[in-house]
Design a protein around this motif. Structure first.
Motif, PDB file in Angstrom:
ATOM      1  N   SER A   1       9.084 -11.993   1.398  1.00  0.00           N
ATOM      2  CA  SER A   1      10.339 -11.288   1.099  1.00  0.00           C
ATOM      3  C   SER A   1      10.373  -9.852   1.602  1.00  0.00           C
ATOM      4  CB  SER A   1      10.584 -11.292  -0.412  1.00  0.00           C
ATOM      5  OG  SER A   1       9.491 -10.737  -1.100  1.00  0.00           O
ATOM      6  N   ARG A   2       9.417  -9.456   2.424  1.00  0.00           N
ATOM      7  CA  ARG A   2       9.376  -8.056   2.873  1.00  0.00           C
ATOM      8  C   ARG A   2      10.636  -7.663   3.640  1.00  0.00           C
ATOM      9  NH1 ARG A   2       3.799  -6.517   5.725  1.00  0.00           N
ATOM     10  NH2 ARG A   2       4.218  -8.457   6.820  1.00  0.00           N
TER      11      ARG A   2
ATOM     12  N   LEU B   1       3.396   2.683   8.240  1.00  0.00           N
ATOM     13  CA  LEU B   1       3.001   3.831   7.425  1.00  0.00           C
ATOM     14  C   LEU B   1       3.304   3.575   5.953  1.00  0.00           C
ATOM     15  CD1 LEU B   1       2.037   6.710   6.929  1.00  0.00           C
ATOM     16  CD2 LEU B   1       4.358   7.502   7.493  1.00  0.00           C
ATOM     17  N   LEU B   2       4.490   3.048   5.651  1.00  0.00           N
ATOM     18  CA  LEU B   2       4.867   2.812   4.257  1.00  0.00           C
ATOM     19  C   LEU B   2       3.939   1.808   3.580  1.00  0.00           C
ATOM     20  CD1 LEU B   2       8.771   2.765   4.566  1.00  0.00           C
ATOM     21  CD2 LEU B   2       7.356   4.534   3.502  1.00  0.00           C
ATOM     22  N   ARG B   3       3.472   0.816   4.323  1.00  0.00           N
ATOM     23  CA  ARG B   3       2.546  -0.174   3.753  1.00  0.00           C
ATOM     24  C   ARG B   3       1.214   0.452   3.372  1.00  0.00           C
ATOM     25  NH1 ARG B   3       0.823  -5.096   6.664  1.00  0.00           N
ATOM     26  NH2 ARG B   3       0.374  -5.879   4.561  1.00  0.00           N
ATOM     27  N   SER B   4       0.882   1.592   3.988  1.00  0.00           N
ATOM     28  CA  SER B   4      -0.397   2.249   3.709  1.00  0.00           C
ATOM     29  C   SER B   4      -0.295   3.253   2.569  1.00  0.00           C
ATOM     30  CB  SER B   4      -0.907   2.957   4.972  1.00  0.00           C
ATOM     31  OG  SER B   4      -0.105   4.095   5.274  1.00  0.00           O
TER      32      SER B   4
ATOM     33  N   GLY C   1      -2.829 -11.018  -6.193  1.00  0.00           N
ATOM     34  CA  GLY C   1      -1.747 -10.084  -5.894  1.00  0.00           C
ATOM     35  C   GLY C   1      -1.901  -9.432  -4.535  1.00  0.00           C
ATOM     36  N   ASP C   2      -0.860  -8.689  -4.148  1.00  0.00           N
ATOM     37  CA  ASP C   2      -0.829  -8.104  -2.810  1.00  0.00           C
ATOM     38  C   ASP C   2      -0.609  -6.592  -2.813  1.00  0.00           C
ATOM     39  OD1 ASP C   2       1.909  -8.832  -3.749  1.00  0.00           O
ATOM     40  OD2 ASP C   2       2.486  -7.829  -1.890  1.00  0.00           O
ATOM     41  N   GLU C   3      -0.686  -5.960  -4.009  1.00  0.00           N
ATOM     42  CA  GLU C   3      -0.406  -4.528  -4.092  1.00  0.00           C
ATOM     43  C   GLU C   3      -1.526  -3.779  -4.822  1.00  0.00           C
ATOM     44  OE1 GLU C   3       3.865  -3.334  -4.760  1.00  0.00           O
ATOM     45  OE2 GLU C   3       3.917  -5.360  -5.593  1.00  0.00           O
ATOM     46  N   LEU C   4      -1.648  -2.505  -4.472  1.00  0.00           N
ATOM     47  CA  LEU C   4      -2.619  -1.641  -5.130  1.00  0.00           C
ATOM     48  C   LEU C   4      -2.362  -1.584  -6.633  1.00  0.00           C
ATOM     49  CD1 LEU C   4      -4.927   0.452  -5.052  1.00  0.00           C
ATOM     50  CD2 LEU C   4      -3.197   2.201  -4.540  1.00  0.00           C
ATOM     51  N   ARG C   5      -1.094  -1.564  -7.038  1.00  0.00           N
ATOM     52  CA  ARG C   5      -0.796  -1.480  -8.473  1.00  0.00           C
ATOM     53  C   ARG C   5      -1.268  -2.739  -9.213  1.00  0.00           C
ATOM     54  NH1 ARG C   5       4.705  -3.400 -10.136  1.00  0.00           N
ATOM     55  NH2 ARG C   5       5.520  -4.632  -8.407  1.00  0.00           N
TER      56      ARG C   5
ATOM     57  N   TRP D   1      -1.431 -10.398   3.255  1.00  0.00           N
ATOM     58  CA  TRP D   1      -0.175 -10.722   3.944  1.00  0.00           C
ATOM     59  C   TRP D   1       1.057 -10.214   3.198  1.00  0.00           C
ATOM     60  CZ3 TRP D   1      -3.584 -14.585   2.220  1.00  0.00           C
ATOM     61  CH2 TRP D   1      -3.219 -15.223   1.031  1.00  0.00           C
ATOM     62  N   GLY D   2       0.887  -9.464   2.137  1.00  0.00           N
ATOM     63  CA  GLY D   2       2.020  -9.005   1.334  1.00  0.00           C
ATOM     64  C   GLY D   2       2.494  -7.619   1.671  1.00  0.00           C
ATOM     65  N   TYR D   3       2.734  -6.816   0.630  1.00  0.00           N
ATOM     66  CA  TYR D   3       3.369  -5.506   0.815  1.00  0.00           C
ATOM     67  C   TYR D   3       2.411  -4.411   1.228  1.00  0.00           C
ATOM     68  CZ  TYR D   3       7.623  -7.501  -0.951  1.00  0.00           C
ATOM     69  OH  TYR D   3       8.732  -8.285  -1.093  1.00  0.00           O
ATOM     70  N   ASP D   4       1.231  -4.352   0.632  1.00  0.00           N
ATOM     71  CA  ASP D   4       0.324  -3.237   0.892  1.00  0.00           C
ATOM     72  C   ASP D   4      -0.643  -3.554   2.019  1.00  0.00           C
ATOM     73  OD1 ASP D   4       1.598  -1.914  -1.114  1.00  0.00           O
ATOM     74  OD2 ASP D   4      -0.091  -1.929  -2.523  1.00  0.00           O
TER      75      ASP D   4
END
Length: 211
Positions: free
Chosen positions: A16-17, A43-46, A159-163, A180-183
């Motif tokens: 869904s990115r 950049l935003l993914r990092s 999960g796919d995020e740092l949070r 393969w997700g957001y982060d």
């Protein structure tokens, strides 16, 4: 041994990115925030969510209102979304082996159930749990643990995020971070996840060694 797997939804199960960037840009046009350009994505993914919000100039006080509006726009576009290639097979294989899987996501339960229905995945997951707080997912995980009467070592989060990693670390819940997700991978590694995988095939192998 792990008895239950909690999957994140957007990014981990659902590709869904592109949609979320499109929806954000629609709202940015209305509220005069900085739009996301194609060249901004790497950049935003990092960056962490807080760093992204700051870079895009989104006022923190407006985030709750934007989330509500974004969920409605998401539902209006949900038929355009697809399961991440390979993830449907991962879930089916785990289910055939008697592994209980649920979804825990900051997306709404209505959106998740509609997506599962559209993709013929109804009944695959034991529960669909909506985490109300963008930065408080550990509260929802703790609540699930109490409801199930289980311990952190008997669960695993995908999960796919740092949070996601940070939430699990607060509770001692093992986490598999997928790339393969957001982060971006380097951002995920900053959180020191317990397991780190690059493909659904690697994810399945990792989970099968734990359940």
């Amino acid at each position: 041994m792990v008895k239950h797997i909690l999957f994140d939804f957007d990014g981990t199960l659902v590709d869904s990115r592109a949609l979320l960037v499109k929806l954000y840009n629609e709202m940015a046009g209305v509220h005069q925030f900085r739009k996301i350009r194609e060249q901004d994505l790497a950049l935003l993914r990092s960056l962490s969510i807080a760093e992204r919000v700051d870079r895009l100039g989104v006022p923190a006080l407006q985030i709750p209102k934007l989330i509500i509006a974004g969920r409605q726009l998401y539902q209006d576009n949900i038929r355009t979304l697809h399961v991440v290639p390979g993830m449907k097979e991962v879930i089916a294989k785990l289910s055939s082996q008697g592994v209980k899987s649920s979804i825990l996501s900051s997306n709404s339960e209505a959106n998740i159930r509609l997506f599962l229905k559209n993709n013929k995945m109804e009944g695959v997951f034991k529960e669909i749990i909506s985490a109300k707080l963008l930065f408080g997912k550990h509260h929802s995980i703790r609540k699930v643990m109490k409801q199930w009467g289980t311990t952190a070592s008997r669960m695993i989060y995908v999960g796919d995020e740092l949070r996601d990693i940070e939430a699990c670390k607060k509770l001692g819940v093992p986490i598999v971070a997928v790339t393969w997700g957001y982060d971006a991978p380097r951002l995920l590694l900053r959180g020191q996840p317990d397991y780190f995988v690059n493909t659904p095939g690697e994810l399945l192998k990792t989970l099968q060694t734990l359940v």
